[in-house]
Scaffold this active site. Structure first.
Site, short mmCIF file in Angstrom:
data_model
loop_
_atom_site.label_atom_id
_atom_site.label_comp_id
_atom_site.label_asym_id
_atom_site.label_seq_id
_atom_site.Cartn_x
_atom_site.Cartn_y
_atom_site.Cartn_z
N ASP A 197 0.81 -1.22 0.00
CA ASP A 197 0.00 0.00 0.00
C ASP A 197 0.84 1.27 0.00
O ASP A 197 0.39 2.32 0.45
CB ASP A 197 -0.97 0.02 1.19
CG ASP A 197 -1.94 -1.15 1.17
OD1 ASP A 197 -2.36 -1.53 0.05
OD2 ASP A 197 -2.26 -1.68 2.24
N ARG A 198 2.06 1.16 -0.50
CA ARG A 198 2.99 2.30 -0.60
C ARG A 198 3.34 2.89 0.77
O ARG A 198 3.79 4.03 0.86
CB ARG A 198 2.41 3.40 -1.49
CG ARG A 198 2.60 3.26 -3.01
CD ARG A 198 2.88 1.90 -3.49
NE ARG A 198 3.20 1.88 -4.93
CZ ARG A 198 3.31 0.77 -5.64
NH1 ARG A 198 3.10 -0.41 -5.07
NH2 ARG A 198 3.63 0.81 -6.91
N MET A 199 3.16 2.12 1.83
CA MET A 199 3.59 2.55 3.16
C MET A 199 5.01 2.04 3.40
O MET A 199 5.27 1.18 4.24
CB MET A 199 2.61 2.03 4.22
CG MET A 199 1.22 2.62 4.11
SD MET A 199 1.24 4.42 4.41
CE MET A 199 1.52 4.46 6.18
#
Length: 219
Positions: A197-199
């Protein structure tokens, strides 16, 4: 669009980064030990040219440039690469004395970035590395007018042929006076690990008056 061409839908192109994580507890005690660890892991994973890094510089006019070079030295003093001292990158480095380099290990969903001041390495260090280069690479360093406009491929081949004749009877090829190493002396070293989730995990070593400290950055 011509027949047979494939339309790239750039907005939908993405990869799920789920290969790993990076916590403060994972880091080595120093930036160079951590960078060496990731270099070793990239090598063990079979990634092509794991020591390749994208070197970014800027000239006195402020215009940026980037290109891929190979890291050839790593220790507590910094990160070393070798090049022609008359090249565009060397002109930039002599003008600003600053550089940034990023190792893009796409296959591991990782990258590491080193940023800091630069210095030329000692001639003895250049000579030590030069002796390990293949003879063809040595001759190429003499022949190439790096970053200079040439009339065509034939001009390069002619220059190489002239150098081959010049050193035909030489057992060893000397280091060109216009060739040597640069060392990036880090002030910031960031380690980036892709996450779901692009975290992403972004941890960096930052040099301060009190020494190195580790900081976490937002993804």
């Amino acid at each position: 669009m011509a027949d047979g061409e494939i339309a790239l839908d750039l907005p939908t192109m993405r990869v799920a980064y789920e290969q790993g994580a990076l916590s403060e507890y994972d880091l080595a005690d120093t930036w160079h030990e951590q960078l060496q660890r990731w270099l070793d892991e990239a090598t063990q994973a079979g990634l092509p040219e794991p020591n390749a890094m994208v070197l970014a510089t800027a000239g006195a006019d402020g215009f940026p440039s980037s290109r891929t070079v190979l890291a050839k030295g790593l220790d507590a003093r910094g990160l070393v690469f070798f090049t022609n001292y008359t090249s565009a990158k060397s002109h930039d480095l002599m003008a600003t004395r600053y550089a940034s380099a990023t190792f893009p290990w796409y296959g591991l969903h990782r990258q590491a970035t080193v940023r800091g001041t630069v210095e030329k390495v000692r001639s003895a260090e250049t000579a030590e590395y030069w002796a390990k280069r293949p003879r063809g690479s040595q001759l190429g360093a003499w022949a190439s007018p790096q970053s200079i406009v040439v009339s065509g491929r034939a001009a390069l081949e002619s220059a190489l042929a002239n150098v081959e004749r010049r050193f035909a009877d030489a057992e060893t090829v000397p280091v060109p006076p216009h060739w040597g190493g640069w060392r990036i002396q880090p002030e910031l070293v960031e380690f980036w690990q892709g996450r779901r989730d692009r975290m992403h995990d972004r941890l960096r070593f930052k040099l301060s008056r009190d020494g190195w400290k580790v900081e976490r950055l937002g993804p």
